[in-house]
Design a protein around this motif. Structure first.
Motif, PDB file in Angstrom:
ATOM      1  N   ARG A 270     -15.608  13.327  11.335  1.00  0.00           N
ATOM      2  CA  ARG A 270     -16.266  12.242  12.073  1.00  0.00           C
ATOM      3  C   ARG A 270     -16.823  11.168  11.132  1.00  0.00           C
ATOM      4  O   ARG A 270     -17.793  10.493  11.446  1.00  0.00           O
ATOM      5  CB  ARG A 270     -17.395  12.813  12.944  1.00  0.00           C
ATOM      6  CG  ARG A 270     -16.898  13.763  14.043  1.00  0.00           C
ATOM      7  CD  ARG A 270     -18.055  14.294  14.877  1.00  0.00           C
ATOM      8  NE  ARG A 270     -17.589  15.095  15.994  1.00  0.00           N
ATOM      9  CZ  ARG A 270     -17.278  16.383  15.921  1.00  0.00           C
ATOM     10  NH1 ARG A 270     -17.386  17.014  14.754  1.00  0.00           N
ATOM     11  NH2 ARG A 270     -16.857  17.051  16.984  1.00  0.00           N
ATOM     12  N   ASP A 271     -16.178  11.022   9.972  1.00  0.00           N
ATOM     13  CA  ASP A 271     -16.704  10.071   8.995  1.00  0.00           C
ATOM     14  C   ASP A 271     -16.536   8.614   9.412  1.00  0.00           C
ATOM     15  O   ASP A 271     -17.065   7.712   8.768  1.00  0.00           O
ATOM     16  CB  ASP A 271     -16.054  10.296   7.625  1.00  0.00           C
ATOM     17  CG  ASP A 271     -14.544  10.104   7.657  1.00  0.00           C
ATOM     18  OD1 ASP A 271     -13.997   9.932   8.763  1.00  0.00           O
ATOM     19  OD2 ASP A 271     -13.930  10.125   6.573  1.00  0.00           O
ATOM     20  N   LYS A 272     -15.801   8.375  10.518  1.00  0.00           N
ATOM     21  CA  LYS A 272     -15.635   7.000  11.000  1.00  0.00           C
ATOM     22  C   LYS A 272     -16.779   6.569  11.917  1.00  0.00           C
ATOM     23  O   LYS A 272     -16.811   5.427  12.380  1.00  0.00           O
ATOM     24  CB  LYS A 272     -14.300   6.867  11.731  1.00  0.00           C
ATOM     25  CG  LYS A 272     -13.091   7.070  10.816  1.00  0.00           C
ATOM     26  CD  LYS A 272     -11.787   6.904  11.582  1.00  0.00           C
ATOM     27  CE  LYS A 272     -10.595   7.120  10.657  1.00  0.00           C
ATOM     28  NZ  LYS A 272      -9.304   6.979  11.381  1.00  0.00           N
ATOM     29  N   TYR A 273     -17.683   7.496  12.193  1.00  0.00           N
ATOM     30  CA  TYR A 273     -18.835   7.193  13.042  1.00  0.00           C
ATOM     31  C   TYR A 273     -20.083   7.123  12.163  1.00  0.00           C
ATOM     32  O   TYR A 273     -20.610   8.160  11.736  1.00  0.00           O
ATOM     33  CB  TYR A 273     -18.994   8.263  14.122  1.00  0.00           C
ATOM     34  CG  TYR A 273     -17.783   8.401  15.011  1.00  0.00           C
ATOM     35  CD1 TYR A 273     -17.626   7.592  16.139  1.00  0.00           C
ATOM     36  CD2 TYR A 273     -16.789   9.330  14.710  1.00  0.00           C
ATOM     37  CE1 TYR A 273     -16.506   7.719  16.951  1.00  0.00           C
ATOM     38  CE2 TYR A 273     -15.664   9.456  15.517  1.00  0.00           C
ATOM     39  CZ  TYR A 273     -15.529   8.643  16.637  1.00  0.00           C
ATOM     40  OH  TYR A 273     -14.421   8.762  17.436  1.00  0.00           O
ATOM     41  N   PRO A 274     -20.569   5.924  11.868  1.00  0.00           N
ATOM     42  CA  PRO A 274     -21.683   5.756  10.921  1.00  0.00           C
ATOM     43  C   PRO A 274     -22.914   6.582  11.270  1.00  0.00           C
ATOM     44  O   PRO A 274     -23.546   7.160  10.377  1.00  0.00           O
ATOM     45  CB  PRO A 274     -21.978   4.254  10.996  1.00  0.00           C
ATOM     46  CG  PRO A 274     -20.692   3.645  11.436  1.00  0.00           C
ATOM     47  CD  PRO A 274     -20.075   4.632  12.378  1.00  0.00           C
TER      48      PRO A 274
END
Length: 296
Positions: A270-274
């Motif tokens: 989920r690294d695309k969700y800051p």
């Protein structure tokens, strides 16, 4: 190399452990290359047999680096000091595997001698001071018995830092030397990269004159036969490319990947969700009053 790279993609090993793994791999590859092309012995077993240290180092190091190392003088280079290749002319390695020692005390001359009989090299115990790896050396002809009086040592310290680290190898890290055999210390500064512009190899040596002053007074720098640094050779190697090590071959990029520690959340799905990534960074392994209870 592909197997190692795949195994380390998960970040299973810490940075220091990665350096030691790469160092053991390089030393093993050099050993096998030397075993395949060593005409000095006629043993039937191709890989499990004695190999002259000089021949091993020639396969381990790049040609220009080996040319410097073979002519290296000891740490205390008196007038009668032998160059490295001559000093280790009758020194042999013999290992087919690595054994991790079970304690700091096991890094000793007695243990080195026993492992030499078994054809094993040493991986020191965790956080061993000044040393990471060791290869016992048999000194003399191959008809002579392996015993502590003929056992020398090639000891290796591994550094996996982008900036080179100053290291002063201790020739008696394994304890007080029980004989007069030569000792070789190698520091592998594997982590330095393109930003490093220094020499690929450094020889730690100091020339010492033994001329006696007028009046036959004893010189403060007179030759002391018990000085272990007269037979201690210390070299520092920089980088992890074919420019330093012949055994790297065309795998420099793979070794660089092996040495590099992955980012902590490089596989976080989920690294695309800051917001989620920030929350993951704020996770604490410690229990305290503020985070002890659930909140609505």
């Amino acid at each position: 190399m592909t197997v190692l790279a795949d195994a380390l993609k998960t970040g299973l090993l810490a940075k220091g452990e990665r350096g030691e793994l790469v160092a053991r791999t390089l030393l093993t590859v050099a050993h096998d290359e030397a075993a395949k092309h060593d005409p000095s012995t006629t043993f039937e077993l191709e890989f499990h047999r004695p190999i002259q240290l000089a021949h091993f180092l020639e396969k381990f190091l790049a040609p220009d680096v080996w040319e410097s190392v073979r002519h290296a003088k000891p740490v205390h280079a008196f007038d009668d000091a032998l160059e490295l290749e001559a000093a280790f002319a009758e020194s042999w390695i013999n290992f087919s595997h690595w054994v991790q020692l079970g304690s700091h005390e096991m890094f000793s001359w007695e243990c080195a001698t026993e492992l030499l009989k078994r054809g094993a090299a040493m991986q020191t115990y965790d956080n061993q001071q000044n040393q990471d790896l060791g290869m016992a050396l048999h000194n003399g002809n191959l008809d002579s018995a392996i015993d502590i009086d003929r056992t020398g040592l090639c000891q290796v310290q591994v550094k996996n830092s982008v900036k080179s680290e100053r290291v002063a190898p201790n020739p008696e890290a394994a304890g007080k030397c029980p004989n007069t055999c030569p000792i070789l210390s190698i520091v592998m500064q594997l982590g330095v990269g393109e930003e490093y512009h220094g020499p690929l190899v450094e020889i730690n040596t100091t020339s010492i004159q033994t001329d006696t002053p007028a009046g036959n007074t004893r010189s403060s720098t007179s030759s002391d036969p018990t000085d272990i640094n007269r037979r201690h050779y210390s070299i520092v190697l920089y980088g992890c490319t074919a420019a330093t090590y012949s055994c790297v071959g065309g795998h420099a990029a793979t070794y660089a990947t092996l040495l590099r520690t992955p980012a902590l959340f490089h596989n976080y799905s989920r690294d695309k969700y800051p917001d989620l990534l920030a929350a993951a960074h704020e996770l604490s392994p410690n229990m305290n009053k503020e985070v002890m209870f659930w909140t609505n």
